[in-house]
Design an enzyme around this catalytic site. Sequence first.
Site, short mmCIF file in Angstrom:
data_model
loop_
_atom_site.label_atom_id
_atom_site.label_comp_id
_atom_site.label_asym_id
_atom_site.label_seq_id
_atom_site.Cartn_x
_atom_site.Cartn_y
_atom_site.Cartn_z
N GLU A 73 7.63 1.09 5.09
CA GLU A 73 7.09 0.05 5.97
C GLU A 73 7.34 -1.29 5.27
O GLU A 73 7.15 -1.41 4.06
CB GLU A 73 5.58 0.27 6.16
N HIS A 119 0.83 -1.21 0.00
CA HIS A 119 0.00 0.00 0.00
C HIS A 119 0.86 1.25 0.00
O HIS A 119 2.04 1.20 0.34
CB HIS A 119 -0.98 0.05 1.19
N HIS A 150 3.89 7.16 3.81
CA HIS A 150 4.84 6.04 3.67
C HIS A 150 4.39 5.10 2.56
O HIS A 150 3.26 5.18 2.08
CB HIS A 150 5.03 5.28 4.99
#
Length: 134
Positions: A130, A7, A79
Site C-alpha cells: 500500500e 504500518h 500488506h
Amino acid sequence: MIGKLNHVAIAVPDLGAAMTLYRDTLGAVVSDPQAISEHGVTVSFVDLDNTRIELLEALGEGSPIAGFIERNPAGGIHHMCFEVADIIAARDKLKSDGARVLGDGEPKIGAHGKPVLFLHPKDFTGVLIELEQA
Ligand code: CO
C-alpha cells in the site's frame, strides 16, 4: 521514492483476541476497534514508537480480507504501507516501470483519511504493498 513504513497490516480471524495479545501479552498501546464498512474491515491500531500495526478483521459480505483468512486461518501479514510524498507521481512512475496498480488505478481514501493505492503482490516479491500520501 518510498519514505517511512507507515504500518504493517495483519489480518486476524478474531480482532478481540488479537487486541488482547498485543495489549496484554506484548504490552503495546492498542486503540479501540473501528468499523470501516466501506473497506469491509474492522481495524485496531497498535501504536509503536516507529510505526503502527493495523489489526484487520473482516467486516460484512465480500470483505477484501475474507479470502485471505480462508487461506490463512490463523491470520498473517496482509500488506505493508509505505509513505510517499506524491501518490500520483509515484503511481505514474510505477506504471511506467510495468508495476500493476490494483483497482482502477485512482487513489482511494484509506483508513487514515489519506489517499492510498495498492500494488500487485506478484510484482513485489509476493507482498501486497500500500502506498499512502503522507
Ligand atoms: Co493499510
